[in-house]
Design a protein around this motif. Structure first.
Motif, PDB file in Angstrom:
ATOM      1  N   SER A   1     -19.449 -16.266  -7.568  1.00 30.77           N
ATOM      2  CA  SER A   1     -18.377 -15.264  -7.547  1.00 30.77           C
ATOM      3  C   SER A   1     -18.752 -14.082  -6.670  1.00 30.77           C
ATOM      4  CB  SER A   1     -18.066 -14.785  -8.970  1.00 30.77           C
ATOM      5  OG  SER A   1     -19.212 -14.178  -9.547  1.00 30.77           O
ATOM      6  N   MET A   2     -20.047 -13.783  -6.578  1.00 34.84           N
ATOM      7  CA  MET A   2     -20.479 -12.676  -5.726  1.00 34.84           C
ATOM      8  C   MET A   2     -20.219 -12.991  -4.263  1.00 34.84           C
ATOM      9  SD  MET A   2     -24.058 -11.801  -7.668  1.00 34.84           S
ATOM     10  CE  MET A   2     -24.553 -10.556  -6.482  1.00 34.84           C
ATOM     11  N   ILE A   3     -20.465 -14.236  -3.878  1.00 38.01           N
ATOM     12  CA  ILE A   3     -20.221 -14.628  -2.495  1.00 38.01           C
ATOM     13  C   ILE A   3     -18.734 -14.548  -2.190  1.00 38.01           C
ATOM     14  CG2 ILE A   3     -20.304 -16.579  -0.899  1.00 38.01           C
ATOM     15  CD1 ILE A   3     -22.923 -17.406  -2.231  1.00 38.01           C
ATOM     16  N   THR A   4     -17.911 -15.008  -3.133  1.00 42.85           N
ATOM     17  CA  THR A   4     -16.468 -14.928  -2.927  1.00 42.85           C
ATOM     18  C   THR A   4     -16.020 -13.486  -2.792  1.00 42.85           C
ATOM     19  OG1 THR A   4     -16.186 -16.952  -4.226  1.00 42.85           O
ATOM     20  CG2 THR A   4     -14.240 -15.585  -3.883  1.00 42.85           C
ATOM     21  N   ALA A   5     -16.591 -12.610  -3.621  1.00 44.81           N
ATOM     22  CA  ALA A   5     -16.201 -11.202  -3.586  1.00 44.81           C
ATOM     23  C   ALA A   5     -16.559 -10.530  -2.264  1.00 44.81           C
ATOM     24  CB  ALA A   5     -16.868 -10.454  -4.743  1.00 44.81           C
ATOM     25  N   LEU A   6     -17.502 -11.123  -1.540  1.00 44.89           N
ATOM     26  CA  LEU A   6     -17.841 -10.560  -0.238  1.00 44.89           C
ATOM     27  C   LEU A   6     -16.626 -10.539   0.691  1.00 44.89           C
ATOM     28  CD1 LEU A   6     -21.341 -12.073   0.607  1.00 44.89           C
ATOM     29  CD2 LEU A   6     -20.769  -9.659   0.411  1.00 44.89           C
ATOM     30  N   GLY A   7     -15.709 -11.476   0.495  1.00 43.01           N
ATOM     31  CA  GLY A   7     -14.522 -11.513   1.339  1.00 43.01           C
ATOM     32  C   GLY A   7     -13.711 -10.242   1.235  1.00 43.01           C
ATOM     33  N   GLY A   8     -13.552  -9.743   0.009  1.00 40.71           N
ATOM     34  CA  GLY A   8     -12.809  -8.503  -0.169  1.00 40.71           C
ATOM     35  C   GLY A   8     -13.500  -7.318   0.463  1.00 40.71           C
ATOM     36  N   ALA A   9     -14.828  -7.304   0.395  1.00 39.51           N
ATOM     37  CA  ALA A   9     -15.569  -6.211   1.008  1.00 39.51           C
ATOM     38  C   ALA A   9     -15.496  -6.295   2.530  1.00 39.51           C
ATOM     39  CB  ALA A   9     -17.030  -6.258   0.548  1.00 39.51           C
ATOM     40  N   LEU A  10     -15.613  -7.529   3.050  1.00 42.65           N
ATOM     41  CA  LEU A  10     -15.495  -7.713   4.493  1.00 42.65           C
ATOM     42  C   LEU A  10     -14.144  -7.234   5.005  1.00 42.65           C
ATOM     43  CD1 LEU A  10     -17.035 -11.250   5.163  1.00 42.65           C
ATOM     44  CD2 LEU A  10     -17.749  -9.104   6.195  1.00 42.65           C
ATOM     45  N   PHE A  11     -13.101  -7.668   4.327  1.00 45.73           N
ATOM     46  CA  PHE A  11     -11.748  -7.312   4.756  1.00 45.73           C
ATOM     47  C   PHE A  11     -11.538  -5.811   4.667  1.00 45.73           C
ATOM     48  CE2 PHE A  11      -7.199  -7.039   4.810  1.00 45.73           C
ATOM     49  CZ  PHE A  11      -6.777  -8.131   5.550  1.00 45.73           C
ATOM     50  N   GLY A  12     -12.001  -5.211   3.571  1.00 41.65           N
ATOM     51  CA  GLY A  12     -11.833  -3.768   3.412  1.00 41.65           C
ATOM     52  C   GLY A  12     -12.545  -2.978   4.491  1.00 41.65           C
ATOM     53  N   GLY A  13     -13.773  -3.386   4.818  1.00 41.14           N
ATOM     54  CA  GLY A  13     -14.518  -2.683   5.853  1.00 41.14           C
ATOM     55  C   GLY A  13     -13.859  -2.784   7.209  1.00 41.14           C
ATOM     56  N   GLN A  14     -13.402  -3.979   7.554  1.00 41.06           N
ATOM     57  CA  GLN A  14     -12.762  -4.163   8.855  1.00 41.06           C
ATOM     58  C   GLN A  14     -11.401  -3.466   8.911  1.00 41.06           C
ATOM     59  OE1 GLN A  14     -13.291  -7.379  11.289  1.00 41.06           O
ATOM     60  NE2 GLN A  14     -15.434  -6.866  11.034  1.00 41.06           N
ATOM     61  N   PHE A  15     -10.679  -3.508   7.799  1.00 36.80           N
ATOM     62  CA  PHE A  15      -9.377  -2.854   7.795  1.00 36.80           C
ATOM     63  C   PHE A  15      -9.540  -1.344   7.922  1.00 36.80           C
ATOM     64  CE2 PHE A  15      -5.012  -2.034   6.733  1.00 36.80           C
ATOM     65  CZ  PHE A  15      -4.361  -3.208   7.058  1.00 36.80           C
ATOM     66  N   GLY A  16     -10.605  -0.803   7.338  1.00 39.41           N
ATOM     67  CA  GLY A  16     -10.865   0.627   7.477  1.00 39.41           C
ATOM     68  C   GLY A  16     -11.083   1.020   8.922  1.00 39.41           C
ATOM     69  N   GLN A  17     -11.848   0.205   9.659  1.00 38.28           N
ATOM     70  CA  GLN A  17     -12.065   0.481  11.067  1.00 38.28           C
ATOM     71  C   GLN A  17     -10.761   0.385  11.864  1.00 38.28           C
ATOM     72  OE1 GLN A  17     -15.719  -1.388  12.815  1.00 38.28           O
ATOM     73  NE2 GLN A  17     -15.971  -2.243  10.768  1.00 38.28           N
ATOM     74  N   ALA A  18      -9.943  -0.606  11.524  1.00 34.38           N
ATOM     75  CA  ALA A  18      -8.671  -0.773  12.229  1.00 34.38           C
ATOM     76  C   ALA A  18      -7.728   0.389  11.945  1.00 34.38           C
ATOM     77  CB  ALA A  18      -8.023  -2.096  11.814  1.00 34.38           C
ATOM     78  N   LEU A  19      -7.697   0.846  10.700  1.00 37.62           N
ATOM     79  CA  LEU A  19      -6.843   1.983  10.358  1.00 37.62           C
ATOM     80  C   LEU A  19      -7.271   3.235  11.102  1.00 37.62           C
ATOM     81  CD1 LEU A  19      -6.217   1.677   6.502  1.00 37.62           C
ATOM     82  CD2 LEU A  19      -4.574   1.358   8.349  1.00 37.62           C
ATOM     83  N   ALA A  20      -8.570   3.420  11.260  1.00 38.50           N
ATOM     84  CA  ALA A  20      -9.053   4.591  11.998  1.00 38.50           C
ATOM     85  C   ALA A  20      -8.560   4.547  13.441  1.00 38.50           C
ATOM     86  CB  ALA A  20     -10.581   4.647  11.962  1.00 38.50           C
ATOM     87  N   LYS A  21      -8.602   3.376  14.054  1.00 36.83           N
ATOM     88  CA  LYS A  21      -8.098   3.228  15.423  1.00 36.83           C
ATOM     89  C   LYS A  21      -6.598   3.489  15.471  1.00 36.83           C
ATOM     90  CE  LYS A  21      -7.815   1.959  19.749  1.00 36.83           C
ATOM     91  NZ  LYS A  21      -8.187   2.925  20.823  1.00 36.83           N
ATOM     92  N   LEU A  22      -5.898   2.918  14.521  1.00 32.40           N
ATOM     93  CA  LEU A  22      -4.447   3.081  14.456  1.00 32.40           C
ATOM     94  C   LEU A  22      -4.055   4.533  14.255  1.00 32.40           C
ATOM     95  CD1 LEU A  22      -1.906   1.315  14.507  1.00 32.40           C
ATOM     96  CD2 LEU A  22      -2.115   1.085  12.024  1.00 32.40           C
ATOM     97  N   ALA A  23      -4.853   5.250  13.465  1.00 36.04           N
ATOM     98  CA  ALA A  23      -4.550   6.648  13.161  1.00 36.04           C
ATOM     99  C   ALA A  23      -4.651   7.546  14.386  1.00 36.04           C
ATOM    100  CB  ALA A  23      -5.498   7.163  12.071  1.00 36.04           C
ATOM    101  N   THR A  24      -5.343   7.099  15.423  1.00 34.85           N
ATOM    102  CA  THR A  24      -5.445   7.900  16.646  1.00 34.85           C
ATOM    103  C   THR A  24      -4.279   7.640  17.589  1.00 34.85           C
ATOM    104  OG1 THR A  24      -6.734   6.251  17.882  1.00 34.85           O
ATOM    105  CG2 THR A  24      -7.963   7.805  16.487  1.00 34.85           C
ATOM    106  N   GLU A  25      -3.423   6.650  17.267  1.00 36.00           N
ATOM    107  CA  GLU A  25      -2.356   6.258  18.179  1.00 36.00           C
ATOM    108  C   GLU A  25      -0.955   6.532  17.662  1.00 36.00           C
ATOM    109  OE1 GLU A  25      -3.186   2.137  18.723  1.00 36.00           O
ATOM    110  OE2 GLU A  25      -4.794   2.478  20.161  1.00 36.00           O
ATOM    111  N   VAL A  26      -0.744   6.428  16.346  1.00 36.45           N
ATOM    112  CA  VAL A  26       0.612   6.579  15.810  1.00 36.45           C
ATOM    113  C   VAL A  26       1.092   8.014  16.004  1.00 36.45           C
ATOM    114  CG1 VAL A  26       0.477   4.718  14.131  1.00 36.45           C
ATOM    115  CG2 VAL A  26      -0.367   6.988  13.508  1.00 36.45           C
ATOM    116  N   LEU A  27       2.389   8.168  16.217  1.00 33.35           N
ATOM    117  CA  LEU A  27       2.965   9.482  16.485  1.00 33.35           C
ATOM    118  C   LEU A  27       3.711  10.050  15.296  1.00 33.35           C
ATOM    119  CD1 LEU A  27       4.388   8.745  20.059  1.00 33.35           C
ATOM    120  CD2 LEU A  27       2.096   9.520  19.408  1.00 33.35           C
ATOM    121  N   SER A  28       4.083   9.186  14.365  1.00 33.41           N
ATOM    122  CA  SER A  28       4.846   9.640  13.201  1.00 33.41           C
ATOM    123  C   SER A  28       4.684   8.641  12.069  1.00 33.41           C
ATOM    124  CB  SER A  28       6.331   9.785  13.558  1.00 33.41           C
ATOM    125  OG  SER A  28       6.904   8.510  13.814  1.00 33.41           O
ATOM    126  N   ALA A  29       5.243   8.964  10.909  1.00 33.52           N
ATOM    127  CA  ALA A  29       5.124   8.077   9.749  1.00 33.52           C
ATOM    128  C   ALA A  29       5.803   6.742  10.001  1.00 33.52           C
ATOM    129  CB  ALA A  29       5.712   8.755   8.514  1.00 33.52           C
TER     130      ALA A  29
END
Length: 434
Positions: free
Chosen positions: A159-187
């Motif tokens: 189950s720990m190995i499976t849970a790594l998927g959620g951590a992987l996705f969360g970490g990568q999504f955080g990086q993507a959101l940071a990039k996105l946050a520098t580009e969007v102009l409005s809500a």
């Protein structure tokens, strides 16, 4: 990409792999060496303690932390008092200019000027709704890839190995959101209702950055962005079924997603249990086997059509409102149309992490369709089509906007709705499809 018909490596192919597949960190420990196993499990437990997924398939706390840390490193200009005043005035004027262009009333309850971190904070709930279904499939797939005979040997570590998927996705999504946050102009910049309902928000720092290459006065650009934001607020604020329609299309598509086994195994091998930060360097691009099912293709067509109709409607009424008022209205309209048609700031985020593009395809055709509807049916007749999803133009109708606008459409079928956009369950049976 076609699905890779691979399977986990067998013990014969990888003699030193006791469980038949690659564990985090590459070469697994020797199960006959208690010290190696103890060190490996301790490192894995430390890794999971630093990235617990909580109550869902994705560790969104981790995503937020990584996004915030990335923005703090790269820079997040503060919103000044003058910035706020300019945003409030731009949104107020934009809302007034839109009144004659649409029968939908103002959707703005409150206005805001956000920095980049505030955009992430206020949009995170909707990102969760969009990404959780896909992440759930990915995390479940990681567990399914463990052979049954190996699960007994792994015990709690399975189950720990499976849970790594959620951590992987969360970490990568955080990086993507940071990039996105520098580009969007409005809500509402990417055509989705990401922010709180009724909150019209602009991101002053990003508007300034985007305007540097346009050679257009900042006040004019700000007002054009405010027109688009106010238009999105009217649409999503007064067409209550629209939000669920789009989110449901994403979820339907996600339910059929399959994962490339080799890509998942390669991603897990890059994780060092002794170094939680190693998850941030793992690339999840290409993990989806994109042989879509018919159900997925139908959901994708529904989503693409909805996004094109939303963006086309916004473009049409914004250009109508700006005409004769903004000196560079034509130039701005073309710049934003190209920006959205090319994929916009959300495309790379979703294409890589969710296996789904949010690009509004056929944007020009959709805008032309709304223009033709306005000419032949007037503002009220055009906007009445938002009363129910079955009344909206289909993808096939984009081919000949004028013919569609001139087609027989009995708007009397909307009499069962007390208010424009009222859902069928709130007011009787849905009207028949035209």
């Amino acid at each position: 990409m076609s699905q890779v018909g691979s399977s986990w490596r067998t013990v014969e192919n990888v003699p030193d792999t006791p469980f038949g597949f690659a564990l985090p960190g590459g070469q697994p420990p020797d199960p006959n060496d208690p010290q190696q196993m103890q060190q490996f499990l301790a490192g894995l437990q430390q890794l999971m303690a630093a990235s617990q997924t909580g109550s869902g398939p994705v560790n969104w706390d981790l995503a937020r932390q990584i996004a915030t840390s990335t923005l703090n490193t790269e820079g997040d200009p503060a919103v000044t008092a003058p910035d706020r005043e300019l945003v409030v005035e731009a949104l107020r004027l934009a809302d007034l200019w839109l009144d004659p262009t649409t029968s939908l009333p103002s959707g703005i309850v409150t206005t805001a000027a956000w920095n980049r971190n505030e955009w992430i904070f206020h949009t995170m709930d909707v990102w969760r709704k969009l990404a959780d279904p896909v992440a759930e499939r990915m995390v479940a797939a990681m567990g399914d890839l463990i052979p049954p005979e190996a699960r007994a040997q792994l015990g709690p570590m399975s189950s720990m190995i499976t849970a790594l998927g959620g951590a992987l996705f969360g970490g990568q999504f955080g990086q993507a959101l940071a990039k996105l946050a520098t580009e969007v102009l409005s809500a509402g910049d990417i055509g989705l209702p990401l922010g709180p309902g009724g909150t019209a928000a602009l991101i002053p720092a990003n508007i300034r950055g985007y305007g540097e290459g346009l050679e257009i006065d900042q006040s004019e650009l700000r007002l054009f962005v405010a027109l688009r934001e106010a238009a999105h607020q009217r649409l999503f604020g007064h067409v209550p079924w629209l939000r669920g329609h789009i989110l449901n299309a994403v979820e339907t598509y996600a339910r059929g997603i399959r994962v490339d086994r080799e890509a998942i195994e390669e991603a897990m091998r890059q994780i060092d249990p002794r170094d939680p930060s190693s998850m941030q360097g793992v690339a999840l691009e290409g993990i989806f086997a994109q042989e879509d099912t018919e159900q997925q293709r139908a959901a994708l067509r529904r989503l693409e059509t909805a996004l094109a109709l939303v963006e086309g409607w916004v473009c049409h009424i914004v250009e109508t409102a700006a005409e004769g008022r903004l000196p560079n209205a034509v130039k701005l309209a073309e710049a934003f149309r190209r920006r959205r048609a090319a994929g916009g700031p959300a495309e790379s985020t979703f294409a890589a992490l969710v296996g789904l593009e949010l690009r509004p395809r056929r944007l020009r055709e959709a805008a032309a369709l709304w223009t033709a509807l306005t000419e032949h049916r007037g503002v009220a007749g055009r906007d009445a089509l938002w009363g129910h999803p079955d009344l909206l133009p289909s993808d096939d109708d984009f081919a000949d906007p004028v013919a569609y606008a001139q087609s027989q459409l009995d708007l009397g079928m909307l009499e069962g709705f007390d208010d424009l956009g009222k859902a069928p369950e709130e007011g009787g049976d849905p009207p028949p499809q035209s």
